[in-house]
Design a protein around this motif. Structure first.
Motif, PDB file in Angstrom:
ATOM      1  N   SER A  95      -0.832  -2.837   4.255  1.00  0.00           N
ATOM      2  CA  SER A  95      -1.723  -1.980   5.039  1.00  0.00           C
ATOM      3  C   SER A  95      -2.314  -0.867   4.182  1.00  0.00           C
ATOM      4  O   SER A  95      -3.464  -0.462   4.378  1.00  0.00           O
ATOM      5  CB  SER A  95      -0.970  -1.384   6.234  1.00  0.00           C
ATOM      6  N   GLU A  96      -1.517  -0.390   3.224  1.00  0.00           N
ATOM      7  CA  GLU A  96      -1.999   0.665   2.321  1.00  0.00           C
ATOM      8  C   GLU A  96      -3.174   0.158   1.482  1.00  0.00           C
ATOM      9  O   GLU A  96      -4.137   0.894   1.246  1.00  0.00           O
ATOM     10  CB  GLU A  96      -0.861   1.125   1.417  1.00  0.00           C
ATOM     11  N   MET A  97      -3.100  -1.094   1.054  1.00  0.00           N
ATOM     12  CA  MET A  97      -4.208  -1.666   0.309  1.00  0.00           C
ATOM     13  C   MET A  97      -5.456  -1.749   1.175  1.00  0.00           C
ATOM     14  O   MET A  97      -6.570  -1.390   0.757  1.00  0.00           O
ATOM     15  CB  MET A  97      -3.849  -3.060  -0.194  1.00  0.00           C
ATOM     16  N   GLY A 156       0.216   5.567  -5.845  1.00  0.00           N
ATOM     17  CA  GLY A 156       1.092   4.533  -6.388  1.00  0.00           C
ATOM     18  C   GLY A 156       1.575   3.509  -5.386  1.00  0.00           C
ATOM     19  O   GLY A 156       2.349   2.613  -5.736  1.00  0.00           O
ATOM     20  N   LYS A 157       1.101   3.585  -4.133  1.00  0.00           N
ATOM     21  CA  LYS A 157       1.562   2.628  -3.121  1.00  0.00           C
ATOM     22  C   LYS A 157       0.951   1.242  -3.304  1.00  0.00           C
ATOM     23  O   LYS A 157       1.460   0.263  -2.769  1.00  0.00           O
ATOM     24  CB  LYS A 157       1.234   3.167  -1.723  1.00  0.00           C
ATOM     25  N   VAL A 158      -0.137   1.177  -4.063  1.00  0.00           N
ATOM     26  CA  VAL A 158      -0.771  -0.102  -4.406  1.00  0.00           C
ATOM     27  C   VAL A 158      -1.082  -0.066  -5.895  1.00  0.00           C
ATOM     28  O   VAL A 158      -1.673   0.907  -6.380  1.00  0.00           O
ATOM     29  CB  VAL A 158      -2.072  -0.322  -3.603  1.00  0.00           C
ATOM     30  N   ARG A 159      -0.699  -1.143  -6.608  1.00  0.00           N
ATOM     31  CA  ARG A 159      -0.848  -1.131  -8.059  1.00  0.00           C
ATOM     32  C   ARG A 159      -1.450  -2.451  -8.564  1.00  0.00           C
ATOM     33  O   ARG A 159      -0.865  -3.513  -8.361  1.00  0.00           O
ATOM     34  CB  ARG A 159       0.505  -0.896  -8.754  1.00  0.00           C
ATOM     35  N   ASN A 160      -2.627  -2.337  -9.163  1.00  0.00           N
ATOM     36  CA  ASN A 160      -3.231  -3.457  -9.892  1.00  0.00           C
ATOM     37  C   ASN A 160      -3.346  -4.734  -9.051  1.00  0.00           C
ATOM     38  O   ASN A 160      -2.997  -5.827  -9.487  1.00  0.00           O
ATOM     39  CB  ASN A 160      -2.412  -3.738 -11.158  1.00  0.00           C
ATOM     40  N   VAL A 161      -3.857  -4.571  -7.838  1.00  0.00           N
ATOM     41  CA  VAL A 161      -3.954  -5.707  -6.913  1.00  0.00           C
ATOM     42  C   VAL A 161      -5.315  -6.392  -7.051  1.00  0.00           C
ATOM     43  O   VAL A 161      -6.363  -5.736  -7.021  1.00  0.00           O
ATOM     44  CB  VAL A 161      -3.749  -5.242  -5.455  1.00  0.00           C
ATOM     45  N   SER A 162      -5.283  -7.714  -7.197  1.00  0.00           N
ATOM     46  CA  SER A 162      -6.506  -8.520  -7.276  1.00  0.00           C
ATOM     47  C   SER A 162      -6.361  -9.746  -6.387  1.00  0.00           C
ATOM     48  O   SER A 162      -5.288 -10.347  -6.306  1.00  0.00           O
ATOM     49  CB  SER A 162      -6.776  -8.973  -8.711  1.00  0.00           C
ATOM     50  N   PRO A 168      -8.085   7.105  -0.719  1.00  0.00           N
ATOM     51  CA  PRO A 168      -8.749   6.984  -2.026  1.00  0.00           C
ATOM     52  C   PRO A 168      -8.035   6.023  -2.961  1.00  0.00           C
ATOM     53  O   PRO A 168      -6.817   5.900  -2.939  1.00  0.00           O
ATOM     54  CB  PRO A 168      -8.702   8.414  -2.562  1.00  0.00           C
ATOM     55  N   LYS A 169      -8.812   5.346  -3.764  1.00  0.00           N
ATOM     56  CA  LYS A 169      -8.245   4.497  -4.819  1.00  0.00           C
ATOM     57  C   LYS A 169      -8.468   5.167  -6.167  1.00  0.00           C
ATOM     58  O   LYS A 169      -9.434   5.904  -6.363  1.00  0.00           O
ATOM     59  CB  LYS A 169      -8.858   3.103  -4.789  1.00  0.00           C
ATOM     60  N   GLU A 198       6.632  -4.007  -3.331  1.00  0.00           N
ATOM     61  CA  GLU A 198       6.555  -2.749  -4.082  1.00  0.00           C
ATOM     62  C   GLU A 198       5.148  -2.474  -4.610  1.00  0.00           C
ATOM     63  O   GLU A 198       4.943  -2.114  -5.762  1.00  0.00           O
ATOM     64  CB  GLU A 198       7.577  -2.749  -5.228  1.00  0.00           C
ATOM     65  N   GLY A 199       4.155  -2.670  -3.747  1.00  0.00           N
ATOM     66  CA  GLY A 199       2.788  -2.314  -4.081  1.00  0.00           C
ATOM     67  C   GLY A 199       2.003  -3.329  -4.867  1.00  0.00           C
ATOM     68  O   GLY A 199       0.837  -3.094  -5.217  1.00  0.00           O
ATOM     69  N   GLU A 200       2.604  -4.476  -5.156  1.00  0.00           N
ATOM     70  CA  GLU A 200       1.935  -5.498  -5.957  1.00  0.00           C
ATOM     71  C   GLU A 200       1.985  -6.852  -5.264  1.00  0.00           C
ATOM     72  O   GLU A 200       2.872  -7.114  -4.448  1.00  0.00           O
ATOM     73  CB  GLU A 200       2.608  -5.621  -7.326  1.00  0.00           C
TER      74      GLU A 200
END
Length: 518
Positions: free
Chosen positions: A299-301, A273-279, A310-311, A480-482
Motif C-alpha cells: 500500500s505504501e508503494m 524507506g518503506k519502499v526500496r528499488n521497486v520495479s 513523496p518518492k 520489507e519494502g521490496e
C-alpha cells in the motif's frame, strides 16, 4: 440451552423499501449464532432493531421472557445487549478504563458529594482486561493502542456492562490472520462463559470455525437456519445469492508476455524507506496483484505511485511516456485511479449523493489551476452518474440517494464509478473487497476482468491470497519494502506466496527482481 432473546416476525419498512419482511431470529446462551447474507440483505437493520437504533414496523421482541414491541438504545442496554461495530466506537482521548465504564462510572461519596471512584474502576478494569487477554495498564490512553487492542477494549466494554448478548459486526475486517485467530479464541471463551454471540461476517472460513448455527437473509427475507455442521461453504453461498459463484476469473490460456506494456514503475524508492528499488510492468489485458504481510510496502508503494506520499527516486511510465506524479491531482490528470482500502474515510463523501460523488472526479480531471478552476454542469452530472449506475449495476432507488445509505458492495461500485466517469486508464484497487459479501465480491472481480479486457490497467493489493489467486494473472510479492518474487498464474500457490513474503532479499541471497522485466 437457554434462549436469551427472540425476534418474531420482524418487519421494517423505509420509504419505498421493505428492508425486513417477517424475520424471526433467536439467540441462545453459550452459542455463536452467525447472521449471514449479502450486503443489503437486512442483517444490520435486524441488529439495529435489537439494539434500539431502529423501530420495527411490526413484530415482537422477547428478552428474558419480557415482550417488547420496540426497544430504545437504553432499553437494549438495560437488557444486557452490546454491539461491537466494524467502525470501532472507542474514544481515543480517554483511557482504557474510562472507555470501559463510560456511562456507568463507579462513584463514591465524600460527605454529600459523589466523585468517580478511580481505585475501584482500575481494579475492575484489570480483571475484565485479563478476561479478554489485553495486558495493558487500564490508565493507558486508547489512542496508543493498535486496532486489535481497540477491538479487545470494545469486547471488554460489553463485559463491563455485564451484557449477556454480544453482537459482533464484521469484527475481523481490519485484522491480520494471527489477530483473527486470537479474536476467535476470545469469542470461544465468551461462549463458554454463557454469553450469547451474534456473529456477522462475510468470511466463510471464520464462520465454519466459530459458529454453532447460521441464519441466512436475502433481500430482507428469511432463507433458513442451519447447524454449522450440516452445511458446507458452497451451501451457504448458494443460500445467500441463489446461484453458484465462479471461483476463477482469469482467462483460461491467456499469455501476456508479448502484450504491450501499458504501465511501468522503475526503481521506485520512498524517502521513509518503506519502499526500496521497486520495479514492475503491467501489460495490456493483465491483472497484476500484490501480496505481502501488513507493512511489507504494498500500500505504501501505491500511495507513492498515486502521489499521496513523496518518492525519493523512481520513474512512472504510462503508455511508454514518463509522467511526473507529485500529488493525487497530477495522478488524476494523468489517468491514475486509486480505489482505497478505507471506503468510509477516503473513498466517498457520505453527505453527498451518488450523483455528486461520481461527478467529482470528472470535474477534477477537466479542471485547471490545481483543481480550483472549472464550471459545474448539471446535465453532465446526470449523464455521468446514470451511465455508471447502469454499467456497474449499482443498486439504488436513484442517483440522488446518499452513498452512505448503500450496501458495502454498492458503495464500492459507486467509488469505482467516479474513476471510470473520469476515464481513468490505470486503476489501483487496495483491498477491494474488504467487508463485502461473496456475491458482491464476484461482481467486483467480474468488473476488474472487464476493465482489463477493455484495455484498462488493473493493479490489485490484497491480503486475501484466495482473492489474488482467483483474479490475478500475475502476483508480485513484497517483503520489507521490496519485491522478492513475481509469479505467473500457473506458478503461483499460497505456499509459494507465503514463503516469498517472509524471505527478504537480504536473507534470500540471490534476487529475483530481474523477473520484473518479463
Amino acid at each position: 440451552m437457554q434462549t436469551l432473546a427472540q425476534m418474531k416476525n420482524i418487519r421494517k419498512e423505509f420509504p419505498g423499501v421493505t428492508a425486513l419482511n417477517g424475520i424471526s431470529f433467536d439467540i441462545r446462551a453459550g452459542e455463536v449464532h452467525v447472521l449471514l447474507g449479502e450486503n443489503g440483505a437486512g442483517k444490520s437493520t435486524l441488529m439495529k432493531i435489537l439494539s434500539g437504533v431502529h423501530k420495527p414496523t411490526s413484530g415482537e421482541i422477547i428478552i428474558n421472557g419480557k415482550s417488547f414491541s420496540r426497544l430504545t438504545p437504553q432499553d437494549s442496554y438495560k437488557q444486557g445487549i452490546s454491539v461491537i461495530y466494524q467502525e470501532l466506537s472507542v474514544i481515543n482521548s480517554l483511557s482504557i478504563q474510562e472507555n470501559l465504564f463510560i456511562g456507568h462510572l463507579p462513584v463514591k461519596k465524600i460527605g454529600p458529594i459523589k466523585i468517580v471512584d478511580y481505585k475501584t474502576m482500575n481494579q475492575q478494569a484489570k480483571q475484565i482486561l485479563q478476561t479478554v487477554g489485553l495486558y495493558r495498564d487500564p490508565k493507558t490512553l486508547v489512542e496508543a493502542l493498535s486496532i486489535p487492542e481497540k477491538q479487545q477494549v470494545e469486547i471488554a466494554k460489553a463485559l463491563a456492562a455485564q451484557s449477556s448478548i454480544i453482537i459482533m459486526d464484521e469484527p475481523t475486517a481490519s485484522l491480520t490472520n494471527a489477530e483473527v485467530d486470537y479474536l476467535l479464541s476470545i469469542v470461544k471463551r465468551l461462549k463458554k462463559s454463557g454469553k450469547g454471540i451474534v456473529y456477522i461476517s462475510h468470511k466463510l472460513s471464520e464462520i465454519m470455525a466459530i459458529g454453532d448455527r447460521v441464519s441466512v437473509l436475502k433481500d430482507g427475507g428469511f432463507v433458513g437456519t442451519k447447524k454449522i455442521g450440516e452445511v458446507t461453504q458452497d451451501d451457504l453461498v448458494t443460500m445467500m445469492v441463489g446461484r453458484q459463484i465462479a471461483k476463477n476469473y482469469q482467462h483460461e490460456n491467456a499469455d501476456f508476455k508479448n502484450a504491450p506494456v501499458i504501465f511501468e514503475v522503475k526503481k521506485l524508492t520512498r524517502k521513509d524507506g518503506k519502499v526500496r528499488n521497486v520495479s514492475f510492468k503491467l501489460r495490456k489485458g493483465e491483472i497484476l496483484g500484490f501480496s505481502g504481510l501488513v507493512g511489507a510496502g504494498r500500500s505504501e508503494m501505491m500511495s507513492s505511485v498515486f502521489g499521496a506520499e513523496p518518492k525519493e527516486t523512481g520513474e512512472i511510465i504510462i503508455g511508454g511516456k514518463t509522467v511526473n506524479i507529485n500529488s493525487p491531482y497530477t495522478a488524476i490528470k494523468n489517468g491514475i485511479a486509486m480505489v482505497t482500502e478505507n471506503r468510509r474515510e477516503s473513498g466517498f463523501f457520505g453527505n453527498f449523493d451518488i450523483k455528486k460523488n461520481i461527478s467529482l472526479l470528472p470535474y477534477i480531471k477537466t479542471s485547471s489551476l490545481g483543481g480550483i478552476g472549472g464550471f459545474l454542469n448539471k446535465s453532465a452530472e446526470e449523464k455521468w452518474s446514470e451511465e455508471q449506475r447502469k454499467s456497474l449495476n449499482i443498486k439504488c432507488y436513484s442517483v440522488n440517494q446518499l452513498v452512505s445509505e448503500l450496501s458495502g458492495g454498492n458503495q464500492q461500485k459507486a467509488i469505482l464509478g467516479k474513476w471510470l466517469a473520469a476515464d481513468s486508464k490505470i486503476i489501483i484497487f487496495d483491498e477491494p473487497t474488504k467487508g463485502i459479501d461473496v456475491g458482491s465480491k464476484s461482481e467486483i472481480y467480474t468488473l476488474m476482468r472487464r476493465l482489463a479486457d477493455e484495455g484498462k490497467g488493473v493493479l490489485v493489493v490484497s491480503s486475501e491470497l484466495t482473492e489474488l489467486l482467483a483474479v490475478c494473472d500475475t502476483v508480485a510479492v513484497f517483503c520489507e519494502g521490496e519485491i522478492t518474487e513475481i509469479f505467473s498464474r500457473n506458478e503461483a500457490t499460497e505456499e509459494k506466496i507465503i514463503l516469498a513474503s517472509t524471505r527478504s532479499k537480504k536473507t534470500k541471497g540471490a534476487t529475483q527482481n530481474d523477473r520484473n522485466q518479463k
